[in-house]
Design an enzyme around this catalytic site. Structure first.
Site, PDB file in Angstrom:
ATOM      1  N   HIS A   1     -68.785 -17.298 -97.719  1.00  0.00           N
ATOM      2  CA  HIS A   1     -68.388 -17.620 -96.340  1.00  0.00           C
ATOM      3  C   HIS A   1     -67.025 -17.016 -96.000  1.00  0.00           C
ATOM      4  CE1 HIS A   1     -71.316 -20.780 -95.059  1.00  0.00           C
ATOM      5  NE2 HIS A   1     -71.527 -20.830 -96.361  1.00  0.00           N
TER       6      HIS A   1
ATOM      7  N   CYS B   1     -74.357 -16.093 -96.187  1.00  0.00           N
ATOM      8  CA  CYS B   1     -75.013 -17.212 -96.865  1.00  0.00           C
ATOM      9  C   CYS B   1     -76.432 -17.440 -96.320  1.00  0.00           C
ATOM     10  CB  CYS B   1     -74.111 -18.433 -96.779  1.00  0.00           C
ATOM     11  SG  CYS B   1     -74.333 -19.497 -98.186  1.00  0.00           S
TER      12      CYS B   1
ATOM     13  N   GLU C   1     -65.770 -16.498 -93.207  1.00  0.00           N
ATOM     14  CA  GLU C   1     -65.208 -17.105 -91.985  1.00  0.00           C
ATOM     15  C   GLU C   1     -64.381 -18.352 -92.303  1.00  0.00           C
ATOM     16  OE1 GLU C   1     -68.162 -17.459 -93.087  1.00  0.00           O
ATOM     17  OE2 GLU C   1     -68.910 -19.472 -92.687  1.00  0.00           O
TER      18      GLU C   1
HETATM   19  N1  GLN Z   1     -78.268 -23.627 -99.051  1.00  0.00           N
HETATM   20  C1  GLN Z   1     -78.387 -22.919 -97.812  1.00  0.00           C
HETATM   21  C2  GLN Z   1     -79.791 -22.385 -97.588  1.00  0.00           C
HETATM   22  O1  GLN Z   1     -80.580 -22.388 -98.462  1.00  0.00           O
HETATM   23  C3  GLN Z   1     -77.390 -21.814 -97.696  1.00  0.00           C
HETATM   24  C4  GLN Z   1     -76.001 -22.374 -97.841  1.00  0.00           C
HETATM   25  C5  GLN Z   1     -74.998 -21.826 -96.884  1.00  0.00           C
HETATM   26  O2  GLN Z   1     -75.289 -21.108 -95.917  1.00  0.00           O
HETATM   27  N2  GLN Z   1     -73.777 -22.223 -97.117  1.00  0.00           N
HETATM   28  O3  GLN Z   1     -80.102 -21.968 -96.528  1.00  0.00           O
END
Ligand code: GLN
Length: 227
Positions: free
Chosen positions: A209, A88, A211
């Site tokens: 994610h 992410c 994890e």
């Molecule tokens: N919205 C986050 C970002 O722009 C990423 C979201 C996440 O890691 N769950 O960094």
């Protein structure tokens, strides 16, 4: 003993610690987790690094105090034979490290491209990555480690995870989106036609994610020798 570095800048860090510990038990490996809080924590002793999810802008800001991100980016450049898992916000940093640093994956990425926090979702994704099966004979699920609340993580198995063409429970939290059209990296995970996981050499970038699922499939990839 493998040394696993986890960037402790911000975000879902402890869950990665649990997941990689679970992966190590499933593979019958000994690991040591090194929490990367400042630049000196990032050494060549590390065998692999995890860049967790969270808020990439906050991570960039917080990192300026201890320079941990630049140290991690240098480490990745200098250790192409070692594995990196970015999830992410971690995938955002790998695609766009900033400060004129060359991207570590070639696929462009757009932040928050599924919408706001409340548009977060779970969905089954298709995975094409060769990962060792857990050695469940030697470690029954009932022996998986308890978390900090004394709960045993729920192991979500949505499909056949023994290697190619399996499925996985994708947890997307205010997730970014890869530019599927311009993707030149190896695609290893898809949500329908949408690319949600790419691999470039020993670097894996996921927009979801893993994890948070209790399934240590991607963490086993991180610990196994084969890429
Ligand atoms: N919205 C986050 C970002 O722009 C990423 C979201 C996440 O890691 N769950 O960094």
């Amino acid at each position: 003993m493998l040394s696993v570095g986890i960037a402790m800048i911000q975000g879902a860090r402890h869950e990665h610690g649990q997941a990689v510990q679970q992966a190590a038990e499933e593979l019958g490996l000994e690991i040591e987790i090194i929490y990367l809080r400042e630049q000196d924590d990032v050494s060549n002793e590390l065998d692999c690094i995890i860049l967790p999810g969270g808020e990439s802008t906050t991570m960039r800001l917080v990192s300026t105090n201890h320079n941990v991100l630049p140290a991690i980016f240098d480490w990745i450049k200098e250790n192409p034979e070692k594995k990196v898992l970015g999830t992410c916000a971690g995938a955002i940093l790998l695609s766009n490290p900033g400060d004129g640093i060359e991207p570590f994956i070639q696929t462009g990425i757009s932040r928050n491209a599924w919408g706001r926090q409340r548009m977060s979702f779970e969905a089954e994704i298709d995975v094409d990555l060769h990962v060792k099966e857990p050695d469940l004979e030697s470690k029954p699920l009932s022996q998986l480690p308890l978390d900090k609340d004394d709960h045993r993580p729920l192991v979500v198995r949505t499909g056949d995870h023994d290697g190619f063409e399996g499925s996985f429970n994708g947890v997307f939290i205010r997730a970014p989106r890869f530019d599927s059209e311009s993707c030149t990296d190896q695609v290893i995970a898809k949500l329908g036609e949408e690319v949600v996981g790419v691999k470039s050499g020993n670097i894996l970038a996921l927009t979801f994610h893993p994890e948070l699922t209790g399934d240590a499939f991607f963490h086993r990839w991180l610990l196994q020798n084969e890429s």
